[in-house]
Design a protein around this motif. Sequence first.
Motif, PDB file in Angstrom:
ATOM      1  N   GLU A 183       9.265  -9.869   7.659  1.00  0.00           N
ATOM      2  CA  GLU A 183      10.031 -10.944   7.358  1.00  0.00           C
ATOM      3  C   GLU A 183      11.173 -10.174   6.124  1.00  0.00           C
ATOM      4  N   ASN A 184      10.495  -9.815   5.300  1.00  0.00           N
ATOM      5  CA  ASN A 184      11.314  -9.182   4.081  1.00  0.00           C
ATOM      6  C   ASN A 184      12.212  -8.139   4.496  1.00  0.00           C
ATOM      7  N   LEU A 185      11.511  -7.102   5.118  1.00  0.00           N
ATOM      8  CA  LEU A 185      12.461  -6.059   5.442  1.00  0.00           C
ATOM      9  C   LEU A 185      13.590  -6.045   6.446  1.00  0.00           C
ATOM     10  N   ASN A 186      13.152  -7.152   7.290  1.00  0.00           N
ATOM     11  CA  ASN A 186      14.083  -7.549   8.357  1.00  0.00           C
ATOM     12  C   ASN A 186      15.339  -8.617   7.777  1.00  0.00           C
ATOM     13  N   GLY A 187      15.117  -8.841   6.539  1.00  0.00           N
ATOM     14  CA  GLY A 187      16.264  -9.597   5.980  1.00  0.00           C
ATOM     15  C   GLY A 187      16.391 -11.052   6.503  1.00  0.00           C
ATOM     16  N   LYS A 188      15.385 -11.597   6.970  1.00  0.00           N
ATOM     17  CA  LYS A 188      15.482 -13.055   7.372  1.00  0.00           C
ATOM     18  C   LYS A 188      15.488 -13.971   6.308  1.00  0.00           C
ATOM     19  N   PRO A 189      15.713 -15.236   6.457  1.00  0.00           N
ATOM     20  CA  PRO A 189      15.914 -16.221   5.577  1.00  0.00           C
ATOM     21  C   PRO A 189      14.481 -16.223   4.779  1.00  0.00           C
ATOM     22  N   SER A 190      14.361 -16.678   3.398  1.00  0.00           N
ATOM     23  CA  SER A 190      13.300 -16.680   2.641  1.00  0.00           C
ATOM     24  C   SER A 190      12.611 -17.919   3.132  1.00  0.00           C
TER      25      SER A 190
END
Length: 197
Positions: A183-190
């Motif tokens: 999730e962090n590397l894919n740039g998804k919302p926090s």
Amino acid sequence: MAKKPEIYVSVDIEADGPIPGPHSMLSIGAVAYDETGEEIAHYSANLDTLEGATAHPRMEAWWQHFPEAWAACRENTRPPQEVMHEFADWLEELPGNPIFTAWPATWDFMWIYWYLLRFTDRRAFGEHGIDMRSYAMGMRKRPFRECGKPYLPNRWFSEQEHNHIALDDAREQGELFINMMRENLNGKPSADGNDKQ
């Protein structure tokens, strides 16, 4: 010269006291993931207790609540020197640079590092490690106190039950880390707005 890929090794240990030396590491569980988050290997072993070491009374009382896990970590125990050389070989044979990951890394890394140096004089991880709660803190942009597991979104968690059997718990926390990393590397919302509590 091409850089070696990073291999994220989720490690969980079980012990009979708060520190190595006076007390003993009882078991190791480790699950290795490649940079895409796919599981590529796993390792587990149970260790004989250290000569002259004793169990801490509080840990003895704690283990009484988990008789199945206790029985599992006392099956087929082997000498620490044999296990740690085998574990170091396994780490060094992974197809990349092993990065230690755990929740909390400060606990599990202390034991692994001490045992590796004591019995093998090898530092297969160097000093490279990721504390998963600290990683969650960076993602959530919240104070450390607000990044314990009750604050994290359900979607990050593994379906694996936390049962105090080292390999199972290493896989459970490894899947948590991989879900966070993806999730962090894919740039998804926090994660804010979808907390467990």
